[in-house]
Design an enzyme around this catalytic site. Structure first.
Site, short mmCIF file in Angstrom:
data_model
loop_
_atom_site.label_atom_id
_atom_site.label_comp_id
_atom_site.label_asym_id
_atom_site.label_seq_id
_atom_site.Cartn_x
_atom_site.Cartn_y
_atom_site.Cartn_z
N ARG A 56 -20.49 2.72 -14.54
CA ARG A 56 -19.96 3.26 -13.28
C ARG A 56 -20.62 2.58 -12.09
O ARG A 56 -20.04 2.44 -11.02
CB ARG A 56 -20.13 4.79 -13.18
CG ARG A 56 -19.40 5.31 -11.97
CD ARG A 56 -19.42 6.81 -11.67
NE ARG A 56 -20.16 7.65 -12.54
CZ ARG A 56 -21.47 7.85 -12.48
NH1 ARG A 56 -22.19 7.22 -11.55
NH2 ARG A 56 -22.06 8.66 -13.32
N TYR A 110 1.42 2.35 4.10
CA TYR A 110 1.80 2.77 2.75
C TYR A 110 1.80 4.31 2.68
O TYR A 110 0.92 4.96 3.26
CB TYR A 110 0.78 2.18 1.76
CG TYR A 110 1.04 2.52 0.33
CD1 TYR A 110 2.12 1.96 -0.34
CD2 TYR A 110 0.22 3.40 -0.36
CE1 TYR A 110 2.37 2.27 -1.66
CE2 TYR A 110 0.47 3.71 -1.69
CZ TYR A 110 1.54 3.14 -2.33
OH TYR A 110 1.80 3.45 -3.63
N ASP A 182 -5.32 -3.75 5.50
CA ASP A 182 -4.79 -3.68 4.14
C ASP A 182 -3.92 -4.92 3.97
O ASP A 182 -2.84 -5.02 4.53
CB ASP A 182 -3.98 -2.38 3.99
CG ASP A 182 -3.37 -2.22 2.60
OD1 ASP A 182 -3.17 -3.25 1.91
OD2 ASP A 182 -3.07 -1.08 2.21
N LYS A 207 -0.50 -4.89 -7.16
CA LYS A 207 0.71 -5.58 -6.73
C LYS A 207 0.60 -7.08 -7.03
O LYS A 207 0.39 -7.45 -8.17
CB LYS A 207 0.91 -5.30 -5.25
CG LYS A 207 0.78 -3.81 -4.88
CD LYS A 207 1.88 -2.96 -5.47
CE LYS A 207 1.62 -1.47 -5.29
NZ LYS A 207 1.36 -1.05 -3.93
C1 LIG Z 1 0.59 0.00 -3.41
C2 LIG Z 1 -0.13 -0.06 -2.12
C3 LIG Z 1 -1.31 0.66 -1.92
C4 LIG Z 1 -1.89 1.56 -2.99
O1 LIG Z 1 -2.25 0.85 -4.12
P1 LIG Z 1 -2.29 1.52 -5.59
O2 LIG Z 1 -2.90 0.44 -6.42
O3 LIG Z 1 -0.88 1.84 -5.96
O4 LIG Z 1 -3.14 2.73 -5.47
C5 LIG Z 1 -1.96 0.55 -0.71
N1 LIG Z 1 -1.46 -0.23 0.28
C6 LIG Z 1 -0.32 -0.93 0.12
C7 LIG Z 1 0.16 -1.77 1.24
C8 LIG Z 1 0.38 -0.88 -1.07
O5 LIG Z 1 1.52 -1.58 -1.22
#
Ligand SMILES: *Cc1c(COP(=O)(O)O)cnc(C)c1O
Length: 395
Positions: A56, A110, A182, A207
């Site tokens: 962890r 998001y 982000d 993604k």
């Molecule tokens: C999918 C996404 C997230 C969250 O990511 P997860 O891996 O699904 O928790 C955050 N920001 C953006 C822009 C995303 O496309």
């Protein structure tokens, strides 16, 4: 006493020696790491000796992936991996803020990030304002003496608006607050967030970076060492450390990321033009197109790498949308992005279903509005599928 072939000890002797090394990073599922002596363990906890203790707190598969993304982003300290992209968002918002603070978020973040801003932070006494990140004056007007950070995405979902990152970074500098970016949609291939003034960079590796829809993982890194350390400590305390296997898969995905990204975004450009010429398509949203409202900003920020996302709108109501989804044979109608295969999502029935029809119309998301995450298909074959699906929808 349980025995093995070595006698009465349960754990076998170490791996056989090998003068040659494996080419592929070994998967290390071990939760615990054995040290030789209490002195050695002390030195590890003090940081005088590099060594893992309990997974962890960190493990080799996570560090290998974190360092790979650090190199792509130009992160000055080793970033932190989390078990999802939302883990990384949560680490920043919950790990750095306290009651009485105020934060500003992009108004098209998001969905889950928006929810954390609108539901969870206020419950903890942290106030939030959601503002258009393309309008620096509006962001300036939302600043308060206790504002601690601004969280934005470079390209918004699903309308693909482009944030005024340079304006926001100047504003954050002037106000002495953190700019958090982000970078999931744009990825370091198109946009180096630290070079553009970000103090903290977030990714959902789920993604494009991992790219195969078989891993859920996040990444966060801060320019400032003390903040980076706080993020690491918080994710460890909150139990956000990802599994070694997910990290191992992500590393494999990362090996082909540049090639996948370039191919997908080149095909996205072709598909955007193809869609724009199809009868029944009302509008196409792609930042490389001259009719995109933020085209010039996208050109300046993204240096010709406009990302693999294309949104478009067809005439008609839900019936037409259903006919389109049925007509797009071989493509996944699924609420994700960045997969090797092209995926299509329909905000009115998924990400933006909670909004009223009027509110969606205000945001430009009718029943005929779709978002495409372009994958690695042959461009001509992909265009042909879209021709067929649009024809089915308008028939
Ligand atoms: C999918 C996404 C997230 C969250 O990511 P997860 O891996 O699904 O928790 C955050 N920001 C953006 C822009 C995303 O496309």
């Amino acid at each position: 006493m349980i025995s093995n072939s070595k006698g009465s000890l349960v754990r076998p002797t170490p791996l056989p020696d090998s003068a040659s090394r494996p080419v592929v990073t070994p998967l290390s599922p071990s939760v615990v790491y054995a040290s030789d002596t209490p002195d050695m363990l002390d030195a590890q906890y003090d940081g005088d000796l590099q060594g893992y203790t309990y997974s962890r707190e960190g493990h080799p598969n996570a560090d290998v992936v974190a360092q790979a993304i650090d190199r792509m982003e130009g992160a000055p300290h080793m970033g932190v991996l989390t078990s999802s992209g939302m883990g990384a968002v949560s680490a920043v918002l919950l790990g750095l803020l306290k009651a009485g603070d105020h934060v500003i978020g992009g108004n098209q973040l998001y969905g889950r990030s928006l929810r954390m801003m609108s539901e969870d932070l206020p419950r903890l006494g942290i106030e939030t304002s959601m503002v258009d990140p393309g309008d620096v004056d509006a962001v300036r007007a939302a600043l308060r003496p206790d504002t601690k950070l601004i969280l934005v995405e470079v390209v918004s979902n699903p309308t693909l608006r482009v944030a005024d990152v340079l304006g926001l970074s100047a504003l954050a500098r002037e106000a002495g607050i953190l700019l958090v970016i982000d970078n999931t949609f744009t990825t370091p291939r198109a946009f180096k967030a630290f070079d553009h003034g970000a103090d903290i960079v977030i990714h959902s590796l789920t993604k494009l970076l991992s790219g195969h829809s078989d891993v859920m993982l996040g990444y966060v890194a801060a320019k400032d060492k003390a903040i980076n350390d706080r993020l690491r400590v918080f994710t460890v305390t909150a139990g956000m450390t990802p599994s070694p296997f997910d990290c191992w898969l992500a590393e494999r995905g990362l090996l082909s990321f540049d090639l996948r990204y370039d191919r997908a975004q080149a095909t996205a450009a072709v598909l955007a033009e193809h869609l724009a010429a199809l009868p029944g398509v009302k509008r196409v949203i792609y930042p490389a197109r001259h009719d995109h409202p933020d085209h010039e900003r996208a050109e300046a920020l993204l240096k010709g790498q406009y990302c693999n996302m294309v949104s478009f709108e067809i005439d008609g109501a839900r019936e037409a949308a259903n006919a389109f989804a049925r007509g797009a044979e071989g493509l996944s109608f699924a609420p994700t992005l960045g997969d090797v295969g092209t995926t299509i999502s329909h905000p009115a029935s998924s990400s933006h279903r909670a909004l009223t029809e009027e509110k969606r119309a205000e945001l430009g998301m009718s029943e005929g509005f779709f978002r495409i995450s372009v994958g690695l298909e042959d461009p001509d074959a992909l265009c042909a599928v879209f021709t067929q699906a649009v024809q089915a929808a308008v028939a």
